[in-house]
Design a protein around this motif. Structure first.
Motif, short mmCIF file in Angstrom:
data_model
loop_
_atom_site.label_atom_id
_atom_site.label_comp_id
_atom_site.label_asym_id
_atom_site.label_seq_id
_atom_site.Cartn_x
_atom_site.Cartn_y
_atom_site.Cartn_z
N ILE A 106 116.22 20.26 111.10
CA ILE A 106 116.13 19.53 109.84
C ILE A 106 117.34 18.61 109.70
O ILE A 106 118.49 19.06 109.86
N SER A 107 117.07 17.36 109.40
CA SER A 107 118.13 16.38 109.19
C SER A 107 117.85 15.58 107.92
O SER A 107 116.73 15.59 107.40
N ALA A 108 118.88 14.90 107.43
CA ALA A 108 118.76 14.11 106.19
C ALA A 108 119.25 12.69 106.44
O ALA A 108 120.21 12.47 107.20
N ALA A 109 118.60 11.71 105.82
CA ALA A 109 118.99 10.30 105.92
C ALA A 109 118.82 9.64 104.56
O ALA A 109 118.00 10.08 103.73
N ARG A 110 119.61 8.61 104.32
CA ARG A 110 119.47 7.86 103.07
C ARG A 110 118.13 7.13 103.06
O ARG A 110 117.65 6.68 104.09
N HIS A 111 117.59 6.98 101.86
CA HIS A 111 116.32 6.26 101.70
C HIS A 111 116.53 5.10 100.74
O HIS A 111 116.89 5.29 99.58
N GLY A 112 116.31 3.86 101.23
CA GLY A 112 116.51 2.67 100.40
C GLY A 112 117.97 2.26 100.36
O GLY A 112 118.84 2.89 100.98
N GLY A 113 118.24 1.16 99.62
CA GLY A 113 119.60 0.62 99.52
C GLY A 113 120.31 1.13 98.27
O GLY A 113 119.76 1.93 97.52
N PRO A 114 121.53 0.65 98.06
CA PRO A 114 122.28 1.09 96.88
C PRO A 114 121.62 0.58 95.58
O PRO A 114 121.03 -0.50 95.59
N PRO A 115 121.70 1.31 94.51
CA PRO A 115 122.32 2.66 94.47
C PRO A 115 121.44 3.67 95.21
O PRO A 115 120.22 3.68 95.04
N LEU A 172 110.55 13.65 100.66
CA LEU A 172 111.41 12.74 99.90
C LEU A 172 112.13 13.54 98.82
O LEU A 172 111.52 14.38 98.15
N VAL A 173 113.42 13.29 98.67
CA VAL A 173 114.24 14.04 97.72
C VAL A 173 115.02 13.06 96.84
O VAL A 173 115.71 12.17 97.35
N LYS A 174 114.92 13.25 95.54
CA LYS A 174 115.69 12.45 94.59
C LYS A 174 116.99 13.19 94.27
O LYS A 174 116.98 14.38 93.96
N VAL A 175 118.11 12.49 94.36
CA VAL A 175 119.39 13.13 94.10
C VAL A 175 120.04 12.67 92.79
O VAL A 175 120.89 13.38 92.23
N SER A 176 119.66 11.50 92.29
CA SER A 176 120.22 11.00 91.03
C SER A 176 119.40 9.82 90.53
O SER A 176 118.46 9.38 91.22
N ASP A 177 119.77 9.31 89.36
CA ASP A 177 119.14 8.10 88.82
C ASP A 177 119.93 6.85 89.18
O ASP A 177 119.52 5.73 88.88
N GLY A 178 121.09 7.02 89.76
CA GLY A 178 121.91 5.87 90.19
C GLY A 178 122.75 5.28 89.07
O GLY A 178 123.33 4.20 89.26
N GLY A 179 122.84 5.95 87.93
CA GLY A 179 123.66 5.44 86.81
C GLY A 179 125.11 5.82 86.95
O GLY A 179 125.45 6.87 87.51
N VAL A 180 125.98 4.97 86.41
CA VAL A 180 127.43 5.20 86.52
C VAL A 180 127.89 6.30 85.57
O VAL A 180 128.97 6.88 85.76
N ASP A 181 127.10 6.56 84.56
CA ASP A 181 127.52 7.56 83.58
C ASP A 181 126.92 8.94 83.87
O ASP A 181 127.05 9.86 83.04
N GLU A 182 126.28 9.09 85.00
CA GLU A 182 125.69 10.39 85.34
C GLU A 182 126.77 11.38 85.72
O GLU A 182 127.88 10.99 86.14
N LYS A 183 126.42 12.64 85.58
CA LYS A 183 127.33 13.71 85.98
C LYS A 183 127.10 14.04 87.46
O LYS A 183 126.57 15.09 87.81
N ASN A 184 127.46 13.10 88.30
CA ASN A 184 127.25 13.27 89.73
C ASN A 184 128.38 14.07 90.36
O ASN A 184 129.53 14.03 89.91
#
Length: 234
Positions: A106-115, A172-184
């Motif tokens: 099992i491996s993981a890779a980024r999906h899409g561009g920033p954010p 596919l795995v979602k890790v955040s909404d890409g907002g700057v104010d998130e509690k990442n």
């Protein structure tokens, strides 16, 4: 006179001999009749014995009934039932087992561009046999959050995902909404548990700095053969 008596004695002796022979012939005929009857009886018994042997061998007699009085059709039905069970056993044994962490890498890779809000998990079958990727990956990103990442129901495939040797599956795995104010929180590695008793694997997060994960926004899709537009958009 002596000649006459001699002839009379000879005739009498001859007549007695003929009569004796006649009686002997009658007796022989009766003996032959009994012998024939005995032979016929033995043949009947022999034929009956053959029928009995055939009945014992296949469970039915010449008229289609079994030795215990049941019909030959019932006997055939019993044989059919055994064949069905055998076929059912062969079908159960041929089913692909659930994939384990010994079967796939099992491996993981980024999906899409920033954010970067999503990653893609790839599970490649590295074993020499087929196996089934059951359900969805049970993911835990942070030690401070022990609960598994929730799964998105619409991403569930309609049929089992069975991987042949060397074939991959994706989630596919979602890790955040890409907002700057998130509690990442930064994550450099995380655990993935395979459902169906497949065990747990440690997966390295993509990128040199890892990934930013908001546990409140994280979601995962089910294992699929490929990412599908619509079903895997979340």
């Amino acid at each position: 006179m002596r000649t006459f008596r001699s002839r009379t004695t000879l005739l009498a002796a001859t007549g007695a001999a003929v009569f004796a022979l006649s009686l002997t012939g009658c007796g022989g005929g009766d003996s032959d009749t009994k012998s024939a009857g005995s032979t016929g009886s033995e043949r009947t018994v022999s034929v009956g014995g053959a029928k009995a042997d055939r009945s014992t061998a296949d469970g039915s007699t010449a008229d289609g009934s079994t030795a215990d009085g049941s019909s030959g059709q019932a006997a055939k039905g019993g044989a059919g039932a055994k064949a069905t069970v055998a076929a059912g056993g062969s079908g159960a044994a041929a089913a692909a087992p659930a994939c384990t962490t010994k079967d796939v890498s099992i491996s993981a890779a980024r999906h899409g561009g920033p954010p970067y809000t999503h990653i893609v998990l790839t599970a490649k079958n590295t074993s020499g046999h087929s196996c089934e990727m059951t359900g969805f990956p049970e993911i835990q990103f942070l030690e401070s959050h022990k609960q598994n990442v929730p799964a998105v129901a619409k991403s569930k495939p309609t049929s089992p995902v069975v991987l042949k040797a060397g074939a991959p599956a994706y989630a596919l795995v979602k890790v955040s909404d890409g907002g700057v104010d998130e509690k990442n929180e930064p994550v450099s590695g995380f655990s993935v548990t395979l459902q169906g008793g497949g065990g747990m694997a440690a997966v390295t997060a993509p990128g040199s700095g890892g990934i930013a994960v908001d546990p409140a926004k994280a979601l995962t899709g089910f294992w699929t053969y490929e990412l599908r537009n619509g079903a895997d958009d979340f």
